[in-house]
Every structure is written in structure tokens, then in C-alpha cells.
Design an enzyme around this catalytic site. Structure first.
Site, mmCIF file in Angstrom:
data_model
loop_
_atom_site.group_PDB
_atom_site.id
_atom_site.type_symbol
_atom_site.label_atom_id
_atom_site.label_comp_id
_atom_site.label_asym_id
_atom_site.label_seq_id
_atom_site.Cartn_x
_atom_site.Cartn_y
_atom_site.Cartn_z
ATOM 1 N N HIS A 17 0.844 -1.205 0.000
ATOM 2 C CA HIS A 17 0.000 0.000 0.000
ATOM 3 C C HIS A 17 0.879 1.256 0.000
ATOM 4 O O HIS A 17 0.608 2.215 -0.736
ATOM 5 C CB HIS A 17 -0.877 0.048 1.255
ATOM 6 N N LYS A 41 -17.180 -6.277 6.537
ATOM 7 C CA LYS A 41 -16.057 -7.063 7.056
ATOM 8 C C LYS A 41 -15.900 -6.721 8.542
ATOM 9 O O LYS A 41 -16.416 -5.730 9.015
ATOM 10 C CB LYS A 41 -14.770 -6.672 6.339
ATOM 11 N N ARG A 90 -1.784 -6.227 -8.309
ATOM 12 C CA ARG A 90 -0.641 -7.088 -7.971
ATOM 13 C C ARG A 90 -0.412 -8.172 -9.014
ATOM 14 O O ARG A 90 0.683 -8.387 -9.478
ATOM 15 C CB ARG A 90 -0.878 -7.768 -6.614
ATOM 16 N N SER A 128 -2.772 -7.467 3.213
ATOM 17 C CA SER A 128 -2.986 -7.365 4.668
ATOM 18 C C SER A 128 -3.377 -8.725 5.225
ATOM 19 O O SER A 128 -2.948 -9.109 6.315
ATOM 20 C CB SER A 128 -4.091 -6.349 4.966
HETATM 21 O O1 PNS Z 1 -8.599 -2.737 0.191
HETATM 22 P P1 PNS Z 1 -9.809 -3.336 -0.467
HETATM 23 O O2 PNS Z 1 -10.657 -4.062 0.556
HETATM 24 O O3 PNS Z 1 -9.455 -4.197 -1.647
HETATM 25 O O4 PNS Z 1 -10.662 -2.091 -1.020
HETATM 26 C C1 PNS Z 1 -11.919 -2.297 -1.630
HETATM 27 C C2 PNS Z 1 -12.649 -0.954 -1.819
HETATM 28 C C3 PNS Z 1 -12.739 -0.190 -0.523
HETATM 29 C C4 PNS Z 1 -11.924 -0.115 -2.834
HETATM 30 C C5 PNS Z 1 -14.069 -1.295 -2.387
HETATM 31 O O5 PNS Z 1 -14.666 -2.256 -1.587
HETATM 32 C C6 PNS Z 1 -14.954 -0.057 -2.448
HETATM 33 O O6 PNS Z 1 -14.777 0.803 -3.282
HETATM 34 N N1 PNS Z 1 -15.909 0.006 -1.509
HETATM 35 C C7 PNS Z 1 -16.818 1.114 -1.374
HETATM 36 C C8 PNS Z 1 -18.163 0.735 -1.949
HETATM 37 C C9 PNS Z 1 -18.200 0.970 -3.435
HETATM 38 O O7 PNS Z 1 -17.861 2.033 -3.922
HETATM 39 N N2 PNS Z 1 -18.621 -0.065 -4.187
HETATM 40 C C10 PNS Z 1 -18.774 0.060 -5.632
HETATM 41 C C11 PNS Z 1 -17.535 -0.378 -6.369
HETATM 42 S S1 PNS Z 1 -17.821 -1.992 -6.950
#
Ligand code: PNS
Length: 168
Positions: A17, A41, A90, A128
Site C-alpha cells: 500500500h 467485514k 498485484r 494485509s
Molecule cells: O482494500 P480493499 O478491501 O481491496 O478495497 C476495496 C474498496 C474499498 C476499494 C471497495 O470495496 C470499495 O470501493 N468500496 C466502497 C463501496 C463501493 O464504492 N462499491 C462500488 C464499487 S464496486
């Protein structure tokens, strides 16, 4: 001014990150890292703790700001006046999910683009989740995150009685 948001869970942040943040900070005038509350989560660290960890780890990069957010990433981007969402890629296993998210976000907000940063090779395996798994079994975390983060991680696992031992 070119502003990018970098949304994620960051539970907790890893060198992967931090690498994405550093590299995005060289391209955009301002990078706003968005730490998601994660209602679905159950994170190991509260959103305030995750923000605090990232603030300390990125304190030396002047154009990086850490914020918490709830709801959609595109709403967070709009509220932050960002034109771009940054995500790290990644490996090919990330691709399908990331592409789906980027396309969904584009449907929701055609004025906001997703830019992918290909993770540096030395962090291509890292997440993580993997870091937490190794930590639970007492493995060496020195290549996964800075000491300030790994120490906090071990402390939290001890507090929650989550440290495991391997049978001999
Ligand atoms: O670190 P992560 O868990 O891979 O991040 C995922 C994240 C936070 C980018 C994704 O879950 C997100 O954008 N969540 C907010 C809800 C949202 O915007 N959903 C629509 C996109 S599919």
C-alpha cells in the site's frame, strides 16, 4: 490541480500500500487515501486506528492526506474533488475484481477514471490478509510492513488472543 483518491480497507497497511501511495504522490498533486469503514467485514483495527497508522507511515509525504469514508468510493472521490481513483494491481488474480469495480465506478461516475498502479515486484504477493496470517503464527514480518505497523499488529493479536502455535 490533479487530485486522486486511493480507497481501501488498509487493515492494516503494508509496504505494498505504501508503495502505491508513494508512487501516486509523484504523479498527482494531491493523493487522498480513503479508509473504508467496512461495515460488512470485521476489521482487526478500527477505522480511526487504520487512519492513524497510515498518517504516521506517510507523514513524510507532504501531498498525501488520510481520511476515513463510508459508502461509495465514487462519492468519496466527488466529495474530495478528485478526478481519479487509484488502485494497485498485484497479479492477474486481482484483475477481474478490479476491472469490475472500475467499470461499475465508471457507470456510476463517468467523470471519474480509475488509474492502476502495478505493484512493485517485491510486493506482488503481499496483502494485509497474508500479513495477518503470518503474524498469527509468529513469522517474520519485517518485509511486509514498517516496524511501527507490525508492532501494532502483534499487540492487537496478543490482546485478542489470536496468536497461534504450530504443533511440533
Ligand atoms: O482494500 P480493499 O478491501 O481491496 O478495497 C476495496 C474498496 C474499498 C476499494 C471497495 O470495496 C470499495 O470501493 N468500496 C466502497 C463501496 C463501493 O464504492 N462499491 C462500488 C464499487 S464496486
Amino acid at each position: 490541480m490533479a487530485i486522486a483518491v486511493y480507497p481501501g480497507s488498509f487493515d492494516p497497511a503494508t509496504f505494498g500500500h505504501l508503495d502505491v501511495i508513494k508512487r501516486a504522490s509523484l504523479v498527482f498533486d494531491q493523493v487522498i487515501v480513503g479508509v473504508l469503514y467496512n461495515s460488512s467485514k470485521s476489521p482487526l483495527f478500527s477505522v480511526e486506528e487504520r487512519v492513524n497508522i497510515l498518517e504516521k507511515a506517510t507523514g513524510d509525504i507532504p501531498n498525501v492526506v488520510i481520511k476515513k469514508f463510508e459508502g461509495l468510493s465514487v462519492t468519496f472521490a466527488r466529495e474530495s474533488k478528485a478526478q481519479v481513483i487509484v488502485r494497485g494491481l498485484r497479479a492477474v488474480t486481482d484483475f477481474e475484481y478490479e476491472l469490475q469495480m472500475a467499470q461499475t465506478n465508471r457507470v456510476l461516475a463517468p467523470d471519474i477514471d480509475t488509474f492502476f498502479v502495478t505493484t512493485s515486484l517485491e510486493y506482488a504477493y503481499l496483502s494485509s490478509t497474508i500479513m495477518k496470517e503470518v503474524a498469527q503464527y509468529g513469522g517474520d514480518l519485517s518485509r511486509f510492513a514498517p516496524p511501527a505497523i507490525t508492532e501494532q499488529l502483534m499487540k492487537r493479536l496478543r490482546e485478542r488472543n489470536m496468536l497461534r502455535t504450530c504443533p511440533k
